[in-house]
Scaffold this motif. Structure first.
Motif, PDB file in Angstrom:
ATOM      1  N   ALA A   5       0.888  -1.301   0.124  1.00 35.44           N
ATOM      2  CA  ALA A   5       0.388   0.002  -0.062  1.00 35.44           C
ATOM      3  C   ALA A   5       0.924   1.270  -0.164  1.00 35.44           C
ATOM      4  N   HIS A   6       0.210   2.395  -0.480  1.00 35.00           N
ATOM      5  CA  HIS A   6       1.093   3.675  -0.623  1.00 35.00           C
ATOM      6  C   HIS A   6       0.488   4.902   0.432  1.00 35.00           C
ATOM      7  N   ARG A   7       1.290   5.481   1.172  1.00 37.64           N
ATOM      8  CA  ARG A   7       0.850   6.467   2.057  1.00 37.64           C
ATOM      9  C   ARG A   7       1.438   8.003   1.579  1.00 37.64           C
ATOM     10  N   THR A  14      -3.458   3.897  -0.383  1.00 39.75           N
ATOM     11  CA  THR A  14      -3.883   3.616  -1.639  1.00 39.75           C
ATOM     12  C   THR A  14      -3.253   2.085  -2.129  1.00 39.75           C
ATOM     13  N   HIS A  15      -4.030   1.392  -2.869  1.00 43.75           N
ATOM     14  CA  HIS A  15      -3.325   0.280  -3.419  1.00 43.75           C
ATOM     15  C   HIS A  15      -4.164   0.261  -4.713  1.00 43.75           C
ATOM     16  N   PRO A  16      -3.755   0.108  -5.887  1.00 46.75           N
ATOM     17  CA  PRO A  16      -1.891   0.291  -6.158  1.00 46.75           C
ATOM     18  C   PRO A  16      -1.621   1.413  -6.009  1.00 46.75           C
ATOM     19  N   GLY A  17      -0.416   1.879  -5.896  1.00 46.69           N
ATOM     20  CA  GLY A  17       0.425   3.001  -5.849  1.00 46.69           C
ATOM     21  C   GLY A  17       0.192   4.187  -6.796  1.00 46.69           C
ATOM     22  N   ILE A  32       3.827   0.486   2.517  1.00 45.16           N
ATOM     23  CA  ILE A  32       3.438  -0.349   3.694  1.00 45.16           C
ATOM     24  C   ILE A  32       3.339  -1.780   3.122  1.00 45.16           C
ATOM     25  N   ASP A  33       4.221  -2.694   3.647  1.00 41.91           N
ATOM     26  CA  ASP A  33       4.161  -3.963   2.987  1.00 41.91           C
ATOM     27  C   ASP A  33       3.072  -4.656   3.746  1.00 41.91           C
TER      28      ASP A  33
END
Length: 120
Positions: A5-7, A14-17, A32-33
């Protein structure tokens, strides 16, 4: 390969980034894994009319991960159709989500691996 996920700086996940957050347009600042986390099935379905090379039937789900009090959703294949809304699942890496020989692209032109979700 990890499921990430992306922050952004405003703590949107969000996912995908994306290069910029879809919610506030700020650049994504960290990943974030999600690979070792569990998620909850929000909804799911079974597709019997799948694209070339995709297994039939193809069980798909929208799942929701909880990350530091925030949620992030993603969609993916399930390992089984024996699930219900609210079930807990975990990501499981597979080398081929579809048959590379059945697609219209050259098999070597993309990564065919990814994640399916398996009931816990």
């Amino acid at each position: 390969m990890t499921l990430e996920a992306h922050r952004c700086p405003n703590d949107h996940l969000t996912h995908p980034g994306h290069p910029h957050c879809p919610e506030c347009a700020e650049p994504q600042k960290e990943t974030i894994d999600l690979t070792d986390r569990t998620a909850e099935i929000v909804t799911w379905t079974t597709s019997t009319a799948t694209p070339p090379g995709v297994r039939q039937p193809n069980h798909l789900a929208i799942v929701e991960f909880m990350v530091s009090g925030k949620t992030v959703r993603t969609i993916g294949q399930l390992t089984t159709g024996d699930v219900e809304i609210g079930d807990e699942v975990r990501p499981v890496h597979v080398n081929e989500l579809r048959d590379p020989e059945a697609g219209i692209r050259e098999a070597a032109s993309q990564d065919w691996g990814g994640y399916r979700f398996e009931p816990v």
